[in-house]
Design a protein around this motif. Structure first.
Motif, short mmCIF file in Angstrom:
data_model
loop_
_atom_site.label_atom_id
_atom_site.label_comp_id
_atom_site.label_asym_id
_atom_site.label_seq_id
_atom_site.Cartn_x
_atom_site.Cartn_y
_atom_site.Cartn_z
N SER A 39 50.08 -11.44 -57.49
CA SER A 39 49.64 -11.87 -56.17
C SER A 39 50.81 -11.94 -55.20
N HIS A 43 50.23 -8.87 -52.84
CA HIS A 43 49.34 -9.41 -51.82
C HIS A 43 50.08 -10.28 -50.80
N THR A 44 50.98 -11.15 -51.32
CA THR A 44 51.48 -12.26 -50.51
C THR A 44 52.80 -11.98 -49.80
N GLU A 211 42.46 -13.27 -57.47
CA GLU A 211 41.88 -13.49 -56.15
C GLU A 211 42.00 -14.95 -55.72
N ASN A 214 45.52 -15.26 -54.58
CA ASN A 214 45.67 -14.68 -53.24
C ASN A 214 45.21 -15.67 -52.17
N ALA A 215 44.06 -16.25 -52.41
CA ALA A 215 43.49 -17.19 -51.43
C ALA A 215 44.37 -18.42 -51.28
N ASP A 218 47.38 -17.56 -49.22
CA ASP A 218 47.00 -17.45 -47.81
C ASP A 218 46.88 -18.83 -47.18
N GLU A 219 46.27 -19.73 -47.92
CA GLU A 219 46.08 -21.09 -47.42
C GLU A 219 47.44 -21.78 -47.23
N LYS A 221 50.28 -20.38 -46.57
CA LYS A 221 50.94 -19.80 -45.39
C LYS A 221 50.47 -20.47 -44.10
N ALA A 222 49.19 -20.83 -44.08
CA ALA A 222 48.60 -21.39 -42.86
C ALA A 222 48.89 -22.87 -42.70
#
Lengths: 276, 310
Positions: A39, A43-44, A211, A214-215, A218-219, A221-222
């Motif tokens: 990931s 992905h990241t 997955e 990945n999620a 993403d979280e 990062k935000a």
């Protein structure tokens, strides 16, 4: 987009070959941490052989350095060096492909091996990125047995003191270490609550589900104002019943028979993932 | 008597350079006062990092900062930074080859009456044994300035030990012979060679003056660079002398004495006497009292020289 689930099993087969070639390696943790690394690299993270000297690149510190075989497999797939070179040189006389990460190899930022070093180093990187106003992110992968090292908690404290929301730490929570379960050896439950108490944003996810990883990344990062810890709940030896959840497979080198069975199991899971 | 300590000079040099070099970062572990770094923290808060009482974190964070292009100067009492964070110095600084300068403040027996927990009599041996780690002990405020100006120009890790209190000048303002990684020859004589480091250089220089009154001629080397040791200077001094004395504020094992003995033994065998602290908890007292007690003052060094030349 590439099928990262299938890729995770393909790379596990590369790990098997690396370990068989070098007759050494920390197979259990290599297999549990694979989706974390897949990931991160596919992905990241903003990292590739092309931008490896760019100050704006994202950086990883592999604090559980003993699981370097999985990192070698991922970096080779990413194009930092050929897999054939790893297979030929890993653990051989005079090689830079040793049993822990070292930064004489392309793609590896920091040397590690002794546990508990990565988080403070990553904190320093993240402070430096903020000082210079860069948007690069810093990642550090730790083992759960590693959390017994006091220096981890020194780093955990300073990461929130400096509000390092550009830092994401991952704990590969496979619940096993060399002498047995983490709870028998030195209790870690609840990793989530401990880091929360230190002021971290904490996510607890299925760590062998790419997955979900990945999620989570993403979280992270935000999220603003604090570093994020991802507790990756994983299975040690993930990929084949031959080695899953067995402390004795911490650094076991498979027999030929075991190797054949594991490779078969991994291939089956890879095929299944491709047809999902 | 000089009133400016070596640690104050380090702060002055860093303050001067941080104005134009925004990559200079000073780190302290609740030690900014002891390190004389409060002016730096107040002037450049954006270039300062406080880690709290956490030496492993101090050194690990420094390595991470260096990795992203910063020039970290990490200050902590020599007793702690040389032992508590020894592995971070080994792995994160030396092995990972990061540009971290580790400054051991209040080195040796500076914290006289505080006991063995606060003495650093093992730091030279510990750091010298790490591949890719350098070890410097400047002798006075003028040399400290030269050393830090040189260190600011390089990109490699190093350990620097300074004491707590101001020390008497060895050099004079405007006349400070200094070449990086080369010992400074303070005087030359063909009877005895005295090799000293850090705050032992001044008493060694004074001992040479006492010996001269008795017709004994001494060479005195200021070996601020313990690693890399200036072997050429050691060999040259030893070859011209009948015996060699080493002087250091350190354990008798693994420090300057051991390193000089190795060189002299291999290149030009002479009698070598190592003056050092004992292999025991050091007696309680001020630095001055402790040095006098163990013969690490000018009189003690001169006495040793006379005895071995008999």
């Amino acid at each position: 987009m590439e099928n990262l689930k299938a890729l995770s099993y393909e790379l596990r087969r590369d790990v098997m070959d690396i370990i068989m070639a070098g007759k050494a390696g920390h197979i259990g943790g290599d297999m549990s941490v694979m989706e974390t690394l897949v990931s991160l690299y596919f992905h990241t993270m903003n990292i590739s052989p092309e931008n490896q000297d760019d100050p704006d690149r994202d950086m990883l510190v592999m604090s559980k350095g003993h699981c370097v075989e999985s990192l070698y497999a991922v970096l080779a797939k990413k194009g930092f060096f050929p897999l054939e070179q790893v297979l030929k040189e890993y653990s051989q006389f005079g090689s830079h492909f040793i049993g822990h990460p070292n930064n004489k190899l392309p793609g590896i930022e920091m040397n590690s091996g002794s546990l508990g070093h990565g988080l403070p180093v990553a904190v320093g990187m993240a402070i430096g990125e903020k000082m210079d106003g860069r948007s690069a992110r810093v990642y550090v992968v730790m083992g759960d047995g590693e959390l017994a090292e006091g220096s981890v908690w020194e780093g955990a404290m300073s990461a929130t003191q400096y509000k390092l929301d550009n830092l994401t730490a991952i704990v590969d929570r496979n619940r096993l270490q060399i002498s047995g379960t983490t709870e028998e050896v030195m209790h870690q439950d609840s990793v989530e609550e401990r880091f929360k108490a230190f002021g971290w944003n904490v996510l607890s996810v299925a760590g062998n589900d790419v997955e979900a990883m990945n999620a989570a990344f993403d979280e992270a990062k935000a999220f603003k104002g604090a570093p994020t810890l991802i507790v990756a709940n994983t299975t040690k030896g993930c990929g084949s019943p031959v080695m899953e959840n067995k402390a004795s497979w911490h650094h076991h080198v498979p027999t030929q028979e075991e190797y054949d069975q594991i490779m078969k199991d991994l291939k089956e899971r890879e095929e299944a993932a491709l047809h999902e | 008597m000089n009133k400016i300590s070596n640690r104050q000079v380090i702060c002055e040099v860093l303050l001067e350079n941080a104005k134009t070099d925004k990559d200079i970062v000073v780190l302290c572990s609740d030690s900014r006062g002891s390190a004389s770094m409060t002016p730096f923290f107040n002037t450049y808060p954006e270039q300062s990092v406080e880690t709290g009482i956490a030496e492993q974190d101090l050194v690990g964070i420094s390595a991470g900062l260096a990795k992203v292009g910063k020039k970290p100067y990490a200050f902590s009492p020599a007793s702690f930074v040389s032992t508590r964070s020894y592995e971070q110095a080994k792995v994160d600084c030396a092995y990972s080859d990061t540009n971290v300068k580790l400054i051991g403040i209040s080195g040796g027996v500076s914290y006289g009456a505080l006991g063995m927990s606060h003495h650093s009599a093992q730091d030279i041996a510990a750091f010298a044994a790490i591949p890719n780690m350098r070890v410097y002990l400047p002798s006075d405020r003028f040399q400290t300035r030269c050393l830090f100006e040189a260190l600011l120009k390089d990109q490699k890790t190093a350990y620097i030990r300074v004491g707590r209190n101001p020390v008497e000048d060895v050099y004079e303002e405007g006349n400070v012979p200094f070449e990086m990684d080369k010992a400074t020859v303070l005087c030359e004589g063909d009877d005895v060679a005295i090799v000293a480091t850090g705050e032992m250089v001044k008493p060694a220089k004074d001992a040479a003056a006492l010996l001269l009154e008795k017709g004994i001629h001494a060479t005195v080397l200021d070996m601020y660079c313990v690693k890399p040791l200036d072997k050429e200077a050691v060999i040259k001094a030893a070859q011209n002398a009948k015996a060699v004395i080493t002087v250091e504020e350190h354990s008798p094992f693994g420090g300057l004495g051991s390193m000089v003995s190795q060189v002299v033994g291999a290149a030009c065998p002479r009698k070598v006497v190592n003056l050092a602290l004992p292999d025991a908890p050091v007696i309680t007292g001020t630095s001055k009292e402790v040095f006098e007690y163990y013969g690490l003052d000018a009189k003690g060094i001169a006495k040793t020289a006379e005895e071995i030349l008999k």
